[in-house]
Design a protein around this motif. Structure first.
Motif, mmCIF file in Angstrom:
data_model
loop_
_atom_site.group_PDB
_atom_site.id
_atom_site.type_symbol
_atom_site.label_atom_id
_atom_site.label_comp_id
_atom_site.label_asym_id
_atom_site.label_seq_id
_atom_site.Cartn_x
_atom_site.Cartn_y
_atom_site.Cartn_z
ATOM 1 N N TRP B 651 -8.293 23.827 -49.174
ATOM 2 C CA TRP B 651 -9.645 23.389 -49.558
ATOM 3 C C TRP B 651 -9.680 21.893 -49.818
ATOM 4 N N PRO B 657 -17.295 22.300 -48.706
ATOM 5 C CA PRO B 657 -17.565 23.403 -49.633
ATOM 6 C C PRO B 657 -17.342 24.765 -48.990
ATOM 7 N N ASP B 822 -19.710 24.586 -56.280
ATOM 8 C CA ASP B 822 -18.834 24.992 -55.190
ATOM 9 C C ASP B 822 -17.518 25.509 -55.763
#
Ligand code: SRM
Ligand code: FAD
Ligand code: SF4
Ligand code: FES
Lengths: 113, 852
Positions: B651, B657, B822
């Motif tokens: 990530w 996001p 997020d």
């Protein structure tokens, strides 16, 4: 990490109680055997084999209540009391687990692993 | 490391009691004047007899002992097929638990096999050494799986070679389920009902399946050659290989099955072998005890054997030369015998059963009655065959009477034909009307037109009239009617018809079965009441809800996810998050895969991406050795097979996001290129799609929400079949459709509103989503919700503010939008719980290679 060996059973310290968040499970290796350890919301500890007998699902990622563990892949449920599945699948193996001064101690029979 | 563990699974007792297997009743002493009824066999016939006797108040006159060599309570053997297929829980097929016997004063000797009957002394001898006297003895020993002679199928001790199974009991079914998890290739011997069911079930568990049938076509007992050939095609279409007209002669493998050899010399490898080559009545006990036995135990019209105090019912009995292999005759036996034994109708007599059967075999509907092919020159024979659709229908008519019918793949005419067959009622001049409705496009005859005496449930012989009468008596829920009449409690194939009839008879006044309306199974409240209780008591966590509202305050694993979603929707930021209340996907913000790895789908709003994003995705895929990068059906990119421990780093490197591809939440908005590029575009669908996704990203909902926006009615991004679809129709106007689907169900959405600006679209869609969040059941997609609530109601509430809640809805959705964060950005840096991203299938340390 072997603590004692008694009548073919070995005790292994796999981690600390606080390594397992309430209601969840975490997986460990105890003397070469994969185990999933759970700390239920009622405070009780349980240990099972780590892979689901149905199709190898990661049981430590399952959801729990005081009676059963639910595998995350196909939602088969297994009873803590005897490891039996409520849906006709094969049972899971359970192992004794204790809290010894904050250490998680899992007992693995010598015949396993 | 020693030998693999000896699996010491004691085998759970189905329908059992923790205390033990025996249910002993204390009244068994000499002062009890009641006659002693002993039943041997606790299967579907034996247990039904006990029920029927008790229903006739037989408990007053007789004390009952039941022997069953299975340790379990009584269960529905027919349902072993869905249990093997993984479609039913074994707990759901229990008919009578050990407790039931105790509560009804019946002594159950579960796990005890009767070895011998001393008909002179009127005693039965159990294999536990017990001797039990009787006044009336009923044999209901059923059948056993026939194992055809094959070299190597037995071990030396007479048992089956490991890996070889019959398909008759729950224990065999459990053993097969357990084996299915380890095995890759199965051979099933037998192409009748059981063989086909076993093959389908195992195939569903991912095994490769070969089915070997000794006869020239499948289900040769019930079907003619042509129908058998069509069934074969349908079965092969499931991916099962079928070999007809060939015997298996040898089973290979010494310690465990490795394959079978066919008579033509071919060898089929397998690690699981199911023998479903027919059953034989269990008559050894009767033979040993000197009763008259031919194919089955010979009985007269009162089910009596040649010993006046010994009866036989079910599959072990032979009546007028017939032995049955279905449950309906077994239950008819039980009814007649209960009448005789209790004296309710001492003259009750059994005259044989109709051979009409209605089954669902390997997912294909089959109904047969009478003969399958013409036998005399003047017999009329009408066949409709549509091999492509898997449909084959035929009827045989003699002297203007229906004497046989075979329906495969389409059994809509079965009620009508059964009646013509049973009663010999007159047949239409145009014979083809027997098989198809020619009048108009509507093929199905409504339940209203069914005659009252047509049989709905074949297993339990329940007619439409009985169902209607039960409704009139005050049973208004489908479950209650089924409990009372036993309709649908056999093979279950008639359940939907029973439901239709009950609904029709109740004239729209059906009460829902109580638990069906609960929001989650562990808390006995429907969603509105549950929400009210949560608000009233200010319950902010899942465990608080269980403590306050669940029976006994008991938590329930399968209810946690639904409650988490509901509480988050209701309380927003003030929700007390408990991580164990979330499903694994929501704990690690990724979708779990079959091997315990995860998929990562970054947000790509409206399907619009950039070269920079693509480059980053490519870099991440290489860096983390992502096994598969795939363009999804939702217009974005899926990185599949990411290791759990790599998720935070993935990530972080992506810097994008979450696309929420794992949650019960707002997912995606698919768009088309719209007015900016497309020569037909009437509106800027791409911009609207991006705006919608920006506004509603990540909002949790009862089930997934997938949206689409298209620039004209050509519908390139499939907006008509989305949960919410928006279609540009020109002049700045947009149509908003809701409740569309093109997944497991396909449904075109309903036109909720036509509006004149992008802002209005956002408002209407937000209102709809909030109304859906507050009112839909857990996991109820919009394609069910919208028709349930009705379009007019939605328009009334959402557009005309008919209930005065529009302002609340707008505020509610805005609260959730404001609360959005997020999850990848949030948990990425600092795990929310210890070991949040630790692998759950840790690699076992391998022996170390010496280092130089
Ligand atoms: C990745 C993707 C297939 C693909 O390679 O294209 C996909 C993959 C899965 N779908 Fe899907 N669906 C994908 C688009 C769709 C679509 C098309 C669409 O979104 O436009 C549909 C039809 C629309 C719909 O939702 O009805 C679709 C209807 C389903 C269904 C049936 C839902 C229904 O009620 O009809 C399921 C099963 C379910 O939800 O219970 C499902 C379930 C799944 C799951 C989540 C199964 C699971 O629980 O593990 C798959 C997850 C794979 C993974 O980990 O990534 N998927 N799935 C698509 C991801 C889209 C995305 O970017 O988010
Ligand atoms: C997988 C499967 C699917 C089926 N599907 C259908 C279907 O769709 N429709 C349909 O109509 N039928 C179906 N059947 C057939 C149906 O299950 C039988 O017709 C029915 O069970 C017969 O009941 P029974 O009581 O005669 O025999 P069973 O139910 O077999 O009961 C006999 C019992 O007696 C016990 N027993 C035997 N000998 C002794 C002894 N000496 N001492 C003590 N106990 C003893 C046995 O252990 C057994 O529990 C199916 C069967 C199976 C296995
Ligand atoms: S259709 Fe969807 S759910 Fe089915 S296998 Fe493909 S991705 Fe998985
Ligand atoms: S892998 Fe556990 S239920 Fe399927």
């Amino acid at each position: 990490m072997t603590l004692t060996e008694l009548a073919g059973v070995r005790s292994h310290v796999v981690g600390r109680v606080e390594d397992v968040p309430p209601g969840e499970g975490r997986a460990f290796v105890a003397g070469g055997v994969q185990v999933a350890v759970f700390r239920l919301r009622d405070g009780s500890l349980h240990a099972t084999q780590a892979a689901c007998p149905h199709a190898g699902g990661p049981l430590a990622d399952g959801q729990t209540d005081v009676d059963v563990l639910v595998c995350p892949l196909h939602l088969y449920a297994y009873r803590w009391s005897d490891g039996a599945s409520t849906s006709g699948a094969a049972p899971i193996r359970t192992y004794p687990v204790r809290d010894v001064d904050g250490d998680l101690v899992v007992e693995i029979p010598a015949s396993v692993g | 490391m020693g030998a693999p563990p000896e699996v010491v699974s004691p085998g759970t007792v189905l329908g059992g009691r923790p205390a033990g297997l025996e249910t002993l009743h204390l009244a068994d002493d000499d002062t009890d004047a009641r006659a002693r009824l002993v039943v041997v066999g606790n299967g579907m016939a034996g247990a039904r007899l006990v029920e029927e006797v008790l229903e006739r108040d037989g408990g007053e006159q007789v004390r009952i002992t039941v022997f069953g060599d299975e340790p379990h309570g009584n269960y529905n053997r027919i349902m072993l097929s869905p249990v093997l297929a993984g479609e039913s829980h074994e707990d759901d097929i229990v008919l009578n638990s050990h407790d039931w016997y105790a509560d009804n004063g019946v002594t159950l000797r579960a796990g005890v096999r009767v070895e011998r009957i001393d008909t002179a002394a009127k005693q039965v001898h159990g294999d536990d050494g017990s001797i039990t006297p009787y006044d009336h003895l009923v044999l209901a020993t059923g059948s056993y799986s026939f194992v055809p002679p094959m070299a190597g199928v037995h071990r030396e001790d007479g048992g089956l070679l490991p890996g070889v199974f019959g398909f008759r009991t729950i224990d065999e079914t459990r053993a097969m389920l357990e084996a299915a998890g380890r095995c890759r290739k199965a051979v099933v011997l037998g192409g009748g009902l059981l063989g086909l069911e076993a093959a389908r079930a195992l195939q569903g568990h991912g095994l490769r399946v070969d089915l070997v049938h000794a006869m020239p076509w499948l289900m040769n007992v019930q079907l003619d050659a042509e129908a058998g050939a069509i069934l074969k095609r349908s079965v092969e279409a499931l991916g099962i290989t079928v070999h007809c007209d060939v015997l298996a002669t040898e089973v290979l493998g010494s310690g465990h099955v490795e394959g079978v050899v066919l008579k033509d010399g071919r060898r089929l490898d397998c690690d699981l072998l199911v023998v479903a080559a027919g059953v034989r009545p269990s008559t050894d006990l009767a033979v040993r005890s000197g009763l008259e036995v031919e194919r089955g135990i010979v009985v007269d019209d009162q089910l009596r054997t040649d010993d006046p105090d010994v009866y036989a019912i079910g599959e072990c009995a032979q009546h007028r030369g017939q032995v049955y292999g279905l449950v309906a005759p077994a239950w008819e036996h039980a009814t007649v015998l209960a009448d005789v034994l209790t004296g309710t109708d001492p003259d009750a007599a059994y005259h044989g059963s109709r051979t009409a059967t209605k089954l669902k075999v390997a997912g294909v509907d089959v109904a047969t009655m009478g003969i399958t092919a013409p036998e005399r020159d003047e017999d009329e024979f009408l066949v409709i065959s549509e091999p492509r659709r898997g449909v084959h229908l035929s009827v045989v008519i003699r002297d203007d009477r229906l004497v046989g019918a075979t329906l495969l793949g389409d059994t809509r005419k079965v009620a009508y034909l059964t009646q013509a067959f049973d009663r010999g009622s007159p047949l239409p001049e145009e014979r083809i009307r027997l098989l198809v409705d020619l009048s108009d496009g509507k093929a199905e005859v409504g339940v209203a037109d069914m005659p009252g005496d047509s049989q709905v449930c074949n297993c339990n012989g329940v007619t439409k009239q009985t169902l209607c009468d039960t409704v009139k008596d005050g049973c208004t829920s489908v479950g209650a009617v089924m409990d009372r009449t036993r309709a649908g409690k056999g093979c279950g194939s008639c359940k939907s018809l029973v439901q239709q009839i009950v609904e029709w008879a109740a004239d729209g006044d059906v009460t829902e079965d109580e638990s069906a309306s609960w929001y989650v199974p562990g808390v006995p409240l429907a969603k509105p009441e549950l929400m009210a209780a949560i608000r009233e008591r200010d319950l902010r966590s899942v465990s608080a809800v269980f403590a306050a509202l669940a029976p006994g305050g008991k938590e329930d694993a399968k209810s946690k996810m639904g409650l988490t979603s509901l509480l988050r929707m209701m309380w927003g930021d003030d929700f007390a998050d408990e991580r164990d209340g979330r499903f694994i996907n929501d704990r690690v913000h990724a979708n779990i895969q079959r091997d315990g790895t995860f998929s990562v789908v970054p947000q790509i709003k409206g399907g619009v991406t950039t070269p920079a994003q693509l480059r980053r995705i490519a870099d991440v895929a290489e860096k983390y050795e992502v096994p598969m990068v795939k363009i999804t059906g939702g217009q974005r990119i899926d990185l599949l097979g990411v290791r759990k421990e790599d998720l935070p780093a993935v990530w972080d490197d992506l810097g994008m996001p979450s696309g929420y591809a794992y949650g019960k939440s707002f997912r995606t908005v698919k768009t088309c290129v719209g007015s900016d590029f497309c020569r037909f575009g009437l509106g800027d669908s791409t911009a609207l799609g991006v705006a919608l996704e920006t506004r509603f990203q990540g909002i949790e909902s009862p089930a997934k929400l997938k949206l689409g926006v298209v620039g004209c009615p050509r519908n390139c991004a499939e907006a008509y079949v989305k949960d919410v679809g928006v279609v540009a129709v020109g002049n700045g106007r947009w149509e908003v459709y809701v409740g569309g689907a093109a997944g497991a169900s396909v449904r075109k959405g309903d036109l909720l509103a036509t509006v004149g600006s992008l802002e209005e679209v956002l408002t209407v869609v937000g209102r709809f989503i909030q109304y859906y969040r507050e009112n839909a059941n857990w996991l109820e997609r919009t394609y069910d919700f919208v028709p349930r609530v009705g379009l007019q109601r939605l328009q009334h509430v959402l557009l005309e503010d008919g209930e005065g809640i529009v302002a609340d809805l707008d505020a509610g959705i805005q609260r959730s939008i404001d609360a959005y964060t997020d999850p990848w950005g949030q948990d990425g840096g600092r795990p929310a719980t210890p070991g949040q991203f630790r692998p759950s299938l840790p690699l076992v340390d391998l022996p170390k290679v010496p280092v130089r």
